[in-house]
Design an enzyme around this catalytic site. Structure first.
Site, PDB file in Angstrom:
ATOM      1  N   SER A   1       1.639   4.003   3.210  1.00 47.36           N
ATOM      2  CA  SER A   1       0.476   5.487   3.176  1.00 47.36           C
ATOM      3  C   SER A   1      -0.993   4.376   3.126  1.00 47.36           C
ATOM      4  O   SER A   1      -1.244   3.211   2.012  1.00 47.36           O
ATOM      5  CB  SER A   1       0.376   6.257   1.965  1.00 47.36           C
ATOM      6  OG  SER A   1      -0.898   6.989   2.406  1.00 47.36           O
TER       7      SER A   1
ATOM      8  N   TYR B   1       2.107   9.854  -6.801  1.00 53.07           N
ATOM      9  CA  TYR B   1       2.720   8.867  -5.198  1.00 53.07           C
ATOM     10  C   TYR B   1       2.256   7.619  -4.832  1.00 53.07           C
ATOM     11  O   TYR B   1       3.000   7.288  -4.745  1.00 53.07           O
ATOM     12  CB  TYR B   1       1.601  10.731  -5.103  1.00 53.07           C
ATOM     13  CG  TYR B   1       1.816  10.173  -2.886  1.00 53.07           C
ATOM     14  CD1 TYR B   1       3.096  11.019  -2.649  1.00 53.07           C
ATOM     15  CD2 TYR B   1       0.998   9.859  -2.483  1.00 53.07           C
ATOM     16  CE1 TYR B   1       2.835  10.294  -1.207  1.00 53.07           C
ATOM     17  CE2 TYR B   1       1.099   9.614  -1.224  1.00 53.07           C
ATOM     18  CZ  TYR B   1       1.659   9.706  -0.352  1.00 53.07           C
ATOM     19  OH  TYR B   1       2.458   9.415   0.944  1.00 53.07           O
TER      20      TYR B   1
ATOM     21  N   LYS C   1       4.826   4.641  -3.826  1.00 53.28           N
ATOM     22  CA  LYS C   1       4.293   4.022  -2.223  1.00 53.28           C
ATOM     23  C   LYS C   1       4.733   2.575  -2.459  1.00 53.28           C
ATOM     24  O   LYS C   1       4.843   0.820  -1.534  1.00 53.28           O
ATOM     25  CB  LYS C   1       2.976   4.333  -1.293  1.00 53.28           C
ATOM     26  CG  LYS C   1       3.526   5.788  -0.536  1.00 53.28           C
ATOM     27  CD  LYS C   1       4.748   6.284   0.203  1.00 53.28           C
ATOM     28  CE  LYS C   1       5.121   7.498   0.473  1.00 53.28           C
ATOM     29  NZ  LYS C   1       6.458   7.051   1.353  1.00 53.28           N
TER      30      LYS C   1
HETATM   31  P1  NAD Z   1       7.231  15.887   5.066  1.00 50.98           P
HETATM   32  O1  NAD Z   1       6.943  16.803   3.281  1.00 50.98           O
HETATM   33  O2  NAD Z   1       6.592  17.008   6.127  1.00 50.98           O
HETATM   34  O3  NAD Z   1       8.622  15.415   5.382  1.00 50.98           O
HETATM   35  C1  NAD Z   1       9.305  15.238   4.614  1.00 50.98           C
HETATM   36  C2  NAD Z   1      10.865  15.037   4.481  1.00 50.98           C
HETATM   37  O4  NAD Z   1      10.781  14.633   3.679  1.00 50.98           O
HETATM   38  C3  NAD Z   1      10.976  16.696   4.532  1.00 50.98           C
HETATM   39  O5  NAD Z   1      11.652  17.640   5.465  1.00 50.98           O
HETATM   40  C4  NAD Z   1      11.704  17.452   2.725  1.00 50.98           C
HETATM   41  O6  NAD Z   1      12.792  17.844   3.313  1.00 50.98           O
HETATM   42  C5  NAD Z   1      12.454  15.555   3.203  1.00 50.98           C
HETATM   43  N1  NAD Z   1      13.063  15.174   1.621  1.00 50.98           N
HETATM   44  C6  NAD Z   1      12.254  14.911   0.515  1.00 50.98           C
HETATM   45  N2  NAD Z   1      12.870  14.743  -0.264  1.00 50.98           N
HETATM   46  C7  NAD Z   1      14.307  14.564   0.039  1.00 50.98           C
HETATM   47  C8  NAD Z   1      15.196  13.675  -0.328  1.00 50.98           C
HETATM   48  N3  NAD Z   1      15.946  13.043  -1.461  1.00 50.98           N
HETATM   49  N4  NAD Z   1      16.340  13.470   0.554  1.00 50.98           N
HETATM   50  C9  NAD Z   1      16.314  14.226   2.091  1.00 50.98           C
HETATM   51  N5  NAD Z   1      15.052  14.369   2.987  1.00 50.98           N
HETATM   52  C10 NAD Z   1      14.124  14.947   1.622  1.00 50.98           C
HETATM   53  O7  NAD Z   1       6.167  15.385   4.951  1.00 50.98           O
HETATM   54  P2  NAD Z   1       5.104  13.836   5.610  1.00 50.98           P
HETATM   55  O8  NAD Z   1       3.737  14.513   6.005  1.00 50.98           O
HETATM   56  O9  NAD Z   1       6.262  14.430   7.437  1.00 50.98           O
HETATM   57  O10 NAD Z   1       5.573  12.778   5.616  1.00 50.98           O
HETATM   58  C11 NAD Z   1       7.239  11.535   5.931  1.00 50.98           C
HETATM   59  C12 NAD Z   1       6.671  10.803   4.742  1.00 50.98           C
HETATM   60  O11 NAD Z   1       5.037   9.917   5.232  1.00 50.98           O
HETATM   61  C13 NAD Z   1       6.387  10.618   3.427  1.00 50.98           C
HETATM   62  O12 NAD Z   1       7.291   9.723   2.694  1.00 50.98           O
HETATM   63  C14 NAD Z   1       4.834  11.017   3.171  1.00 50.98           C
HETATM   64  O13 NAD Z   1       5.044  10.313   1.935  1.00 50.98           O
HETATM   65  C15 NAD Z   1       4.471   9.682   4.700  1.00 50.98           C
HETATM   66  N6  NAD Z   1       3.037   9.840   4.718  1.00 50.98           N
HETATM   67  C16 NAD Z   1       2.769  11.160   5.036  1.00 50.98           C
HETATM   68  C17 NAD Z   1       1.562  10.995   4.871  1.00 50.98           C
HETATM   69  C18 NAD Z   1       0.438  11.866   5.751  1.00 50.98           C
HETATM   70  O14 NAD Z   1      -0.533  12.648   5.485  1.00 50.98           O
HETATM   71  N7  NAD Z   1       1.583  13.454   6.018  1.00 50.98           N
HETATM   72  C19 NAD Z   1       0.351   9.765   4.923  1.00 50.98           C
HETATM   73  C20 NAD Z   1       1.180   9.225   4.777  1.00 50.98           C
HETATM   74  C21 NAD Z   1       2.175   8.415   4.495  1.00 50.98           C
END
Ligand code: NAD
Ligand code: UDP
Length: 333
Positions: A124, A148, A152
């Site tokens: 991120s 959080y 990362k």
């Molecule tokens: P999201 O919550 O929609 O998707 C994450 C998925 O991971 C969910 O479906 C959840 O059920 C699953 N999950 C969580 N812990 C788990 C585990 N231990 N085992 C199996 N499944 C698990 O989030 P997103 O927005 O799609 O983000 C995806 C990744 O990108 C994350 O790592 C997040 O930190 C990173 N990210 C997101 C953003 C954003 O703004 N959305 C920005 C930067 C980084």
């Protein structure tokens, strides 16, 4: 390639599964559904005409992951699974450290044990903290002070150390800026539980009448109109960036910003949403949100030059597609 996608029923993961399947890769999803629904697998199939294999499992469970790796022998892993709410991470730090660090350690360990050569990690822009914009991949990490952001930065360091002693391994750290929007089908998108923390889902819920008005967190930042500036990226562009990164992967550690390179203020995004969708969003100026920085946008030169990838969709498409998904999505569905 056969790609194991953890978190593949989540927001970014589901869009990436679609782009992988459209690019003729095969997909296995592992998700424990803590923040998504199994029905997303049907929707991925409806969009692509191909059904990914799905395991409801915890990516931090070494025994289960070992079995999945041994059974399917994937060529690569994209690790999206993680907890991502900044505020919640302050309240429940241990849950964040446990889930986000352990899942990463278990997965990279399985990659080494099972000879999987490609690992792509969801990082991120938060790792840049208060560096000077535009953020460059070579900058020193200064994660904002919340668990959080720390997870990362820690995962990036763990993966970098592991890659150093495993010369055949390719580790790609993708630093996302602000993913918004949805697939143009309206079948998949961002469906946060409860009141959204992020700007775009908050706007779409105000538009739908679920929330009364948007509070703009501060109008006295040193930005052109005083409101916070971010680099919003359409989630389909972001998904395409993953396919490009995977297909170009060579051994070693590779870090890429995935953004548009353009900053948009809160007021500009609200206006773009109103124009794109012919709606009015009631707003009021409120206090700054603690921990926010004034500006966050990417230098995207490296991804363009090395991956041949750049974001194609603008703020108009982001607003149009976010609203289309919000209208088609029924909470609790
Ligand atoms: P999201 O919550 O929609 O998707 C994450 C998925 O991971 C969910 O479906 C959840 O059920 C699953 N999950 C969580 N812990 C788990 C585990 N231990 N085992 C199996 N499944 C698990 O989030 P997103 O927005 O799609 O983000 C995806 C990744 O990108 C994350 O790592 C997040 O930190 C990173 N990210 C997101 C953003 C954003 O703004 N959305 C920005 C930067 C980084
Ligand atoms: N923001 C806002 N009202 C909201 C949510 C967010 O004014 O209800 C602002 C926030 O202060 C920031 C921008 O919108 O300037 C993007 O916030 P978001 O939480 O989406 O992303 P992040 O701050 O994590 O980059």
């Amino acid at each position: 390639m056969l790609i194991l996608v953890t978190g593949g029923t989540g927001y970014i993961g589901s869009h990436t599964c679609v782009e992988l399947l459209n690019s003729k890769h095969d997909v296995i999803i592992v998700d424990n559904l803590v923040n998504s629904k199994a029905e997303t697998v049907d929707r991925i199939e409806a969009i692509t005409g191909k059904r990914p294999l799905f395991y409801q499992a915890d990516a931090a469970d070494d025994n289960v992951m070992d079995l999945i790796f041994a059974t399917h022998k994937p060529d690569g892993v994209i690790h999206f699974a993680g907890l991502k709410a900044v505020g919640e991470s302050v309240e429940a730090p241990l849950a964040y450290y446990r889930n986000n660090l352990l899942s990463t350690i278990v997965l990279i360990d399985n990659c080494i044990r099972h000879g999987v050569r490609h690992f792509v990690f969801s990082s991120s822009a938060t790792v840049y903290g208060d560096n000077q914009v535009p953020f460059l991949e070579t900058m020193e990490l200064r994660p904002r002070t919340n668990p959080y952001g720390e997870t990362k930065a820690m995962c990036e360091r763990i993966l970098t150390d592991v890659a150093r002693v495993n010369p055949g391994l390719s580790v790609t750290l993708l630093r996302y800026f602000n993913p918004v929007g949805a697939h143009e089908s309206g079948l998949i998108g961002e469906a946060p539980q409860g009141i959204p923390n992020n700007l775009m889902p908050y706007i779409t819920q105000v538009a739908k009448g679920i929330l009364k008005e948007l509070r703009i967190f501060g109008d006295d930042y040193p930005t052109p109109d005083g409101t916070g500036v971010r680099d919003y990226i359409h989630v389909v562009d972001l998904a395409e960036g993953h396919v490009a990164a995977l297909e170009k992967a060579v051994p070693g550690v590779h870090i890429y910003n995935l953004g548009t390179g353009r900053g948009t203020s809160v007021l500009e995004l609200v206006r773009a949403f109103e124009e794109a969708n012919g709606l009015k969003i009631p707003c009021r100026i409120a206090e700054r949100r603690p921990g926010d920085i004034a500006e966050c946008y990417a230098d995207v030169t490296k991804a363009r030059e090395e991956l041949g990838w750049e974001a194609k969709r603008g703020v108009f498409e982001m607003c149009r597609d976010a609203w289309r998904f919000e209208q088609s999505y029924e909470a609790g569905e």
